[in-house]
Scaffold this motif. Sequence first.
Motif, PDB file in Angstrom:
ATOM      1  N   MET A 192       0.827  -1.204   0.000  1.00  0.00           N
ATOM      2  CA  MET A 192       0.000   0.000   0.000  1.00  0.00           C
ATOM      3  C   MET A 192       0.864   1.258   0.000  1.00  0.00           C
ATOM      4  N   CYS A 193       1.914   1.247   0.820  1.00  0.00           N
ATOM      5  CA  CYS A 193       2.800   2.416   0.890  1.00  0.00           C
ATOM      6  C   CYS A 193       3.577   2.607  -0.400  1.00  0.00           C
ATOM      7  N   LEU A 253       1.232   4.254  -2.692  1.00  0.00           N
ATOM      8  CA  LEU A 253       1.066   5.655  -2.300  1.00  0.00           C
ATOM      9  C   LEU A 253       2.235   6.498  -2.801  1.00  0.00           C
ATOM     10  N   GLN A 311       2.036   6.949  -6.602  1.00  0.00           N
ATOM     11  CA  GLN A 311       1.051   7.960  -6.958  1.00  0.00           C
ATOM     12  C   GLN A 311       1.595   9.360  -6.678  1.00  0.00           C
ATOM     13  N   GLY A 312       2.325   9.504  -5.590  1.00  0.00           N
ATOM     14  CA  GLY A 312       2.889  10.808  -5.267  1.00  0.00           C
ATOM     15  C   GLY A 312       3.968  11.263  -6.223  1.00  0.00           C
ATOM     16  N   THR A 360      -6.496   3.334  -8.571  1.00  0.00           N
ATOM     17  CA  THR A 360      -6.016   2.843  -7.278  1.00  0.00           C
ATOM     18  C   THR A 360      -5.875   1.327  -7.238  1.00  0.00           C
ATOM     19  N   GLN A 374      -0.629  17.415  -1.662  1.00  0.00           N
ATOM     20  CA  GLN A 374      -1.088  16.034  -1.480  1.00  0.00           C
ATOM     21  C   GLN A 374      -0.150  15.039  -2.156  1.00  0.00           C
ATOM     22  N   ARG A 375       0.321  15.397  -3.365  1.00  0.00           N
ATOM     23  CA  ARG A 375       1.249  14.504  -4.064  1.00  0.00           C
ATOM     24  C   ARG A 375       2.582  14.416  -3.310  1.00  0.00           C
ATOM     25  N   ALA A 409       2.171  12.263  -0.271  1.00  0.00           N
ATOM     26  CA  ALA A 409       2.076  10.851  -0.641  1.00  0.00           C
ATOM     27  C   ALA A 409       3.441  10.284  -0.997  1.00  0.00           C
ATOM     28  N   GLY A 427       4.735   7.940   1.839  1.00  0.00           N
ATOM     29  CA  GLY A 427       4.722   6.552   1.407  1.00  0.00           C
ATOM     30  C   GLY A 427       6.115   5.938   1.362  1.00  0.00           C
TER      31      GLY A 427
END
Length: 315
Positions: free
Chosen positions: A68-69, A72, A75-76, A84, A206-207, A210, A214
């Motif tokens: 998951m990390c 994340l 995506q960042g 997702t 936000q990016r 992440a 992450g």
Amino acid sequence: MTPEPVVAAPRARRRLRWHTGLSLVVVAVAVWVAWRHWPTLERGAVRLAVADQGWLLVGASATVATWMCSALAQQGAVPQSLPTGRLVATQFAASAANHVLPAGLGAGAVNLRFLMRCGLPVTRSATALAVKATAGGVGRGALIAVLAPVCPGLLRLPHIPRVAVAVVLGVAALVAAVPFTPLGARCRRVLAAVAADIRAVHARPQRAAALWGGSLAFVALHALVLIAVTRAVELPLPPERVALLYLAASSAAALLPTPGGLGSLDAALIFALTLGGAPGALAASAVLGYRLLTVWLPLIPGLVTLGVLVRRKAL
């Protein structure tokens, strides 16, 4: 336009053969060391069989959270929104592919293909992977810097020969001279494009959160997996020492391009734990448990996921 791929293909094959050959050498050395120390490994396996199942469940949960990390952080690393579900599945598949090909080539190839399938050009996809890898390295260094004062004397700087210093300075001088060559102009254009992508990512809080959150959590969770296994086998080392030893050993093992650190990471972790004061059998038990949770149990499901993603043209 056509000769370039023809020339690049033999070079890629030569690099792959070199990496594969070095990987086989490292694995052969690891097998020889395992044979020499088989009684210790056998006692470690027996100890792992009767380990605390609760702590092993904590380690398994932390392993799942690493995917998951990783998703994340990926995506960042790009301004565009990625799907997702496919992103998380890709990280799971990439972790399995990383244990098949040396030096992170498997994970890099899977993620590169995924980003391209999501509509990113090749250059931006490669930049995203480089940004994510850099953030992971910075996060690892930050954790070492935080834990080193907590465990004074555990890590010691190695002696660096003068010849190595001279080689590094010579390479630095050559790199500094590149901008003044025709190749330097092309490099400046590439670096300018990379810098523009990095600015675009960090222009969105936000990016950036992440990416860095992450990446930091990914490294910390891998350390937590090892900590949980050491608790399960009652290894007499405090968690902060185990975490610091893991970070140091995994950083050293990354210098050897074996698939998923096979052999190199195992030997480095056992050596680090015993050097930190753990008995040999318990250190072997902890490393076997760590590899079981992070490599062997997820390997087959990860490869199946990889096949499904390829079949559905998500990669």
